[in-house]
Every structure is written in structure tokens, then in C-alpha cells.
Scaffold this motif. Structure first.
Motif, PDB file in Angstrom:
ATOM      1  N   ASN A   1      25.223  34.098  68.786  1.00  0.00           N
ATOM      2  CA  ASN A   1      24.362  33.330  69.691  1.00  0.00           C
ATOM      3  C   ASN A   1      23.229  32.580  68.989  1.00  0.00           C
ATOM      4  OD1 ASN A   1      24.125  32.539  72.363  1.00  0.00           O
ATOM      5  ND2 ASN A   1      22.478  34.022  72.775  1.00  0.00           N
ATOM      6  N   ASN A   2      23.400  32.258  67.722  1.00  0.00           N
ATOM      7  CA  ASN A   2      22.310  31.633  66.964  1.00  0.00           C
ATOM      8  C   ASN A   2      21.803  30.347  67.586  1.00  0.00           C
ATOM      9  OD1 ASN A   2      23.994  33.339  65.200  1.00  0.00           O
ATOM     10  ND2 ASN A   2      22.349  32.902  63.756  1.00  0.00           N
ATOM     11  N   GLN A   3      22.714  29.570  68.165  1.00  0.00           N
ATOM     12  CA  GLN A   3      22.288  28.325  68.802  1.00  0.00           C
ATOM     13  C   GLN A   3      22.429  28.426  70.321  1.00  0.00           C
ATOM     14  OE1 GLN A   3      22.457  24.605  66.525  1.00  0.00           O
ATOM     15  NE2 GLN A   3      24.393  25.395  65.755  1.00  0.00           N
ATOM     16  N   GLN A   4      22.415  29.641  70.806  1.00  0.00           N
ATOM     17  CA  GLN A   4      22.531  29.908  72.243  1.00  0.00           C
ATOM     18  C   GLN A   4      23.826  29.330  72.814  1.00  0.00           C
ATOM     19  OE1 GLN A   4      19.457  29.460  75.681  1.00  0.00           O
ATOM     20  NE2 GLN A   4      18.381  30.338  73.923  1.00  0.00           N
ATOM     21  N   LEU A   5      24.879  29.400  71.988  1.00  0.00           N
ATOM     22  CA  LEU A   5      26.170  28.861  72.415  1.00  0.00           C
ATOM     23  C   LEU A   5      27.270  29.921  72.428  1.00  0.00           C
ATOM     24  CD1 LEU A   5      26.038  25.466  70.438  1.00  0.00           C
ATOM     25  CD2 LEU A   5      25.683  25.785  72.897  1.00  0.00           C
TER      26      LEU A   5
END
Lengths: 362, 362
Positions: free
Chosen positions: A250-254
Motif C-alpha cells: 500500500n505504499n502509494q495507497q493503491l
């Protein structure tokens, strides 16, 4: 409204891909396009794809944030919540080689012995299947993975980097011969050169692995890359009857949205964890995923209870979840280890300092 | 690698949609498909679409969490960060009717008078354009929106529910005649019946509005719904030379990904806010969006500085951002107000209680 023209239009844009309840292993890609839409008036889908399985990796991936030192009580609570929520698989931990990793430096779920697992699950007379992960070159799989008839484990997942594929395939064949379902999880795909990925998928397609996972270790993929990679994975997996899985970070909330995109392109086994507990920014959140899937087999309430009473209370200690340092490593397609270190150091919260440091090191 | 076959394959799946630097207002939808790909070996795009504009709604949407009571110092800091980051528009607040809303009950940025704005921006001799939002039926627009030559505002955005469209269009025409750029933001589209939406878009297409926004007020849309709605909005907007915008909420942690999906389908003006500050689960995070856009005009560092020093310190007080109560209202396609109340009440954190309560009320 029940407008057939509208319904056709929606099929074209792929809504049917998720709706289709007949998609399964081995179907040609073309069939993925012809969904059987059951649309509500508001345009939200109301059906589900029964072939989809979900795998809870709360303890296994979350263990990367506490050297796998979860108490038996906590693991039992997660296990019960998985059973009650109708989750298909729970991954309890790693099968790490005790000659390489010291029992002093790591907790129980780095090793996940048969005794450990049975303390939690007994003979596991439930609908939940159990899985463990073996890291290529860091597992004594010949000795530590027992014949299936001596184990409550159902699935062995083999994690591998691109340069370890032959070793990973040896573990897969060993586990398959012992009677397990098997999966191969090729990590850090966002850094793998195209021709190496093709060669790896060709080898994997010829193996006994039941599942091939698309693994976004750095949380750096955007939807169009997920589409592209899913098409590639499906191209290799489908002719040999293998199922493609998705493991997102989820590093880029994706993580959740990329998991949905993988579903739309045919992924039928999905990793997620409670409250997203997992390395760094964490994984796709199981509660988001079950809400999306609409399969009445899945129950949200026992999951929420476990998150509230058992997972959220350890957040302050384990420090997982989306934040800007993880976003920056994802954006740069880097391993999150620098962000994990930064977040537990004295400069925690100094976003500008971390940004400058990352670019200086780049 | 520079493999033309690969490049073609990628175009088909839409990567070119974002890459294409020639997309603009009024281009037919078909042209959106023929991207000009500049792919790096790792498969990440390296180009950008220069027509895309971003609008910072930190103060305007964030004001919904504190009755618009931001200090001048805070607003000035956000303004400076917008200028330094190369952001295209900053929305300072609402133009609410002082006969309807009391100055005791609401802070400065509920009303955003010309004097208020000039205290922050002076004559605004910068590359940043300024915008204010007028809520249909809750604004004295004839008096409170000055002729453009007496104002530092550049853009008037009109927020409307589906039943207020004629009133909204009156405000648009008034602002247009006064010399402003104008936008119409049709809220809560996830609850609008299809035929009403078509009628509304037909009327909007004939208006003077420069921008038409797809607004996911409840954070309930999934990617395939965004695709479907974007195609519809583009169909109405393009023949009349209007630009489609995206305003997303993060209830299901899809604000950023849905904004990307809108971009891929042709949206050229995008709302986002610093650290996602906005009602309930908040908005698309500006820092994620600028990282994605790759336009060298945008700078991440001043944005991170503002988030670190000015926005994160007020999080505990304003309580925005993704959490499970917001997820549940998004999942049920409901206004987040019940979750906002719950999160500031004595049962905060009791997820199971909120879940039971929501389903009982449903």
C-alpha cells in the motif's frame, strides 16, 4: 432501470469481468470479456465471482514488522476471525531454516513448526485452509516441510527473487510431491526486466505450481502496469490451468485498487490482511476487499471485531500502514526498508529530511 | 528495450491515454486511445500530459471538518506551498450567504470575502489561480461574487445536487458574465438515477461552464464505475469544448486510484488536498497525485514541508482521513455524516457497534 443498451455499454468497459460468476481456472482470456451483468439501478454491481479465493496474510506479512513475535493468543484470535469471516486461506508464517536464522533473533512464526501450528489450529477441522511461506534459499524444505499427511498445512507458497527461480521450482516440486497445493510468488516484479520475466513465467508455467502470484513488493505499480502484467501472467497461466494471484502493498495507497484491477483481469486468489497489517505500508486491507467481493460466504463483522480488539491495539508498536515515507519509496520503485528505518528513528515525521536523503542516495 | 510490439500492446491497454501529451479540450474521445508512448525499460511511463491542471482544495474541503476556522497564518502557508509546488488552482473556501449562515457559527472561509482573500494573497501576482465554491441556494452570488475586475479570484465553482441544476446554472452564467472561469460540480453522483444524470449533463453541456466535475461525494465508486461515468461526462463535455474534472473522496481508499482512472479516461482538472485534508475520509492526496503526474512544473518538496509543519499538526484536532467507519458508509453509498459523528463521539473505535448501527438504520 433495466436498459439493455446501458447494460451492453457497461459490459464493454469491463464491469462484466468482475460480475461473471463462471470465470475459472483455464478459461481463455477472451471469455473474461463476456460478463453476465446484473446491475442495480445505481450502477453498482450486485453479483460476485464465486471462483475468487482470499488469503489472509496478517500474521505472515505482519510478522515482518515484529520479527514474527506474535503471541499464541493473538494468532488464535486471527485464526478464529478467519474461520468466522469465511476467508479461504490463512498464512501462518514462514518455514525458515533454523540453521540460518536463530531462534533468539526471531519469533515463532519465522519457523512455523507443525507443533506451533497445531497449538493454534488443532487438527483444523474448519473450512479455512492453512498456508506457510518458504523463502527460496532460506528454507530447509526437505526436512521442515513434512509430508502432507503429517501436516495441517494445505498450501506451500514459495517466495522467490528472479535470480532464484530454479531453486524456487525445486521447492514447489518437492511440496507438490509431498501432497500440498503450491504457489510461486515472484517478488519485486516492478524491477524485473521484461525478458527475464517472460523466461521465468515460461518455466513456472511448466511447473507443478497451482498458483502464480503477481507481487508488487514495493507498492510501486499503477493500474495500467497491473493490467499489463496481469495479461502477461494470464497468458502463461491459463493454458496450463494455473490460477493467477495478487499480492499488493500500500505504499502509494493503491493496494486495494490494484487488487481490484487484478480481479478485473482474471486474478482468482487474492492476498489481504486485517487492517492491512504487513511490511511497511502494509497490504491490501481484507475489510475493504471483502466489502467489494459481495460473496455471501464472507462476513465483515467478525473481521471488524478482530481488527478492533486485536489488530488496532498493536498498531503503535508495529507501525505499519500508509504514510509519506512509504509513498516516496514506492514512487521511486525502491524497497521500503529505508522508510521503515526512518519511521522508527529519531527523525520520524521529518518528511523533508527523508525526501532529501532519498534523492541524495538515488 | 524498445520493442514496437510491446509498445503496441501497451497502447491497447491504455497506458498511452496518460502518456499522450497532446490531449486537450474538445478532442474527440477516439483520439484519447491513440497515445504516444515513451516507455522506460521497467514499464513505468516517463512522460506527462501537459493539459492536466490540479486544484488544491485543502482549505475549502478541509474547512468542512472545522467549520472553516483556519487561521490566516495556516491559509498563508498553504497558499505559499501551492505557489512553490506549481499547483494550478487553490480553492480558498466557500461564498456562503451571510443571511443564511451566522458569522458566529462559522469561520472566515465559509464566506471568503474579497478582503479575506487579499489578506492571504494580496494581488496574487503568482502563477497560482484562486477559486471559491458557491453552494447552490446557499449563496448570495449576485452580491457576494464581485465582477472579476474587482476580485483576485479566477474561478467560481458551483456545487449542486441533482435537483438544483437550474439554480446552479444561473450562478454559472452570472459568474461567467462577470468574467470568471466557471465550473459545475454535481455532487453525490453515486445516488443520481441514470436518466436524471443524462438530463443534467445535457443542460450543463449547453451552459457557459468551463469545467464539469465528476464528484464522488461518498467515496463509493469503484474503477469500473469511474470509467463508465467518465465516458458519459466526456461524451457531453467534449463536443462543447468543456473540460471534465475529478473530485474524489477516500472512504474506500480509492480517491487516488479513481483520480488516476479519471485521468486515463480524459479528465484534465483534478482536485486534491495536502495529506488528503477534507471531509471525513478526505480527498485524493496531492502528494500522491503530483508524484504520479511527472510534470516538472510540480514540486513535491514544498508540499511535503507544508504537510509536515502545518497540516499533520492539526490532524488530531480535525480527525480526517481513511478509517473503517468511513469505509462502511462508502460501501453502503451513504453520506459520511454518521461516521463523522461516530468518530468524534464516546464510541470512537468501536467498529462493531458502528457496523451494527449502520445496518440497523439501513
Amino acid at each position: 432501470m433495466n436498459n439493455p443498451a446501458l447494460s451492453d455499454d457497461r459490459k464493454k468497459i469491463g464491469r462484466g469481468n468482475y460480475q461473471n460468476t463462471t470465470l475459472g481456472k483455464g478459461k481463455p482470456v477472451s471469455e473474461l470479456k463476456s460478463g453476465n451483468s446484473h446491475l442495480s439501478a445505481s450502477g453498482r454491481w450486485v453479483s460476485y465471482r464465486s471462483e475468487i479465493k482470499v488469503l489472509d496474510c496478517t500474521i505472515r506479512d505482519g510478522g515482518l514488522m515484529n520479527e514474527h513475535r506474535f503471541t499464541d493468543d493473538l494468532v488464535k484470535t486471527v485464526y478464529s476471525a478467519c474461520v468466522e469471516s469465511g476467508i479461504d486461506y490463512m498464512e501462518v508464517g514462514y518455514k525458515a531454516d533454523r540453521k540460518i536464522f536463530s531462534k533468539d533473533a526471531f519469533g515463532t512464526w519465522k519457523f512455523s513448526t507443525e507443533d506451533d501450528i497445531r497449538r493454534i489450529a488443532g487438527k483444523n477441522k474448519t473450512g479455512l485452509k492453512l498456508s506457510a511461506m518458504a523463502d527460496t534459499e532460506r528454507t530447509d524444505y526437505r526436512n521442515d516441510i513434512l509430508p502432507k499427511n503429517q501436516s495441517v498445512l494445505d498450501l506451500i507458497r514459495v517466495a522467490t527473487y528472479i535470480h532464484q527461480i530454479p531453486g524456487a521450482l525445486d521447492i514447489v516440486e518437492d511440496a507438490h510431491d509431498k501432497g500440498y497445493e503450491t504457489s510461486i510468488n515472484l517478488m519485486s516484479v516492478s524491477t524485473v526486466p521484461e525478458h527475464e520475466l517472460d523466461s521465468a513465467l515460461e518455466l513456472i508455467a511448466r511447473s507443478s505450481a497451482d498458483y502464480i502470484y503477481l507481487v508488487d513488493s514495493f507498492g510501486s505499480l499503477y493500474s495500467e502496469q497491473v493490467h499489463y502484467l496481469m495479461r502477461k501472467y494470464m497468458k502463461y497461466a491459463q493454458p496450463t490451468g494455473k490460477t493467477v494471484g495478487m499480492h499488493a502493498h500500500n505504499n502509494q495507497q493503491l493496494a486495494f485498487s490494484n487488487t481490484i484491477e487484478a480481479i478485473v483481469h482474471g486474478a482468482n486468489i487474492l492476498d489481504a490482511s486485517m487492517a492491512g497489517l504487513g511490511r511497511g505500508a502494509g497490504n491490501c486491507q481484507m475489510e475493504l476487499l471483502l466489502g467489494f467481493l459481495h460473496n455471501p460466504r464472507y462476513k465483515l463483522r467478525p473481521l471488524l471485531k478482530c481488527i478492533q480488539e486485536t489488530i488496532e491495539p498493536i498498531r503503535k508498536e508495529l507501525l505499519w500502514g500508509f504514510d509519506i515515507p512509504y509513498m516516496l519509496t514506492g514512487l521511486l520503485n525502491q524497497h521500503p526498508r529505508t522508510a521503515i528505518e526512518f519511521n522508527s528513528g529519531p527523525d520520524q515525521g521529518n518528511l523533508v529530511k527523508f525526501f532529501d536523503q532519498l534523492l541524495a542516495e538515488y
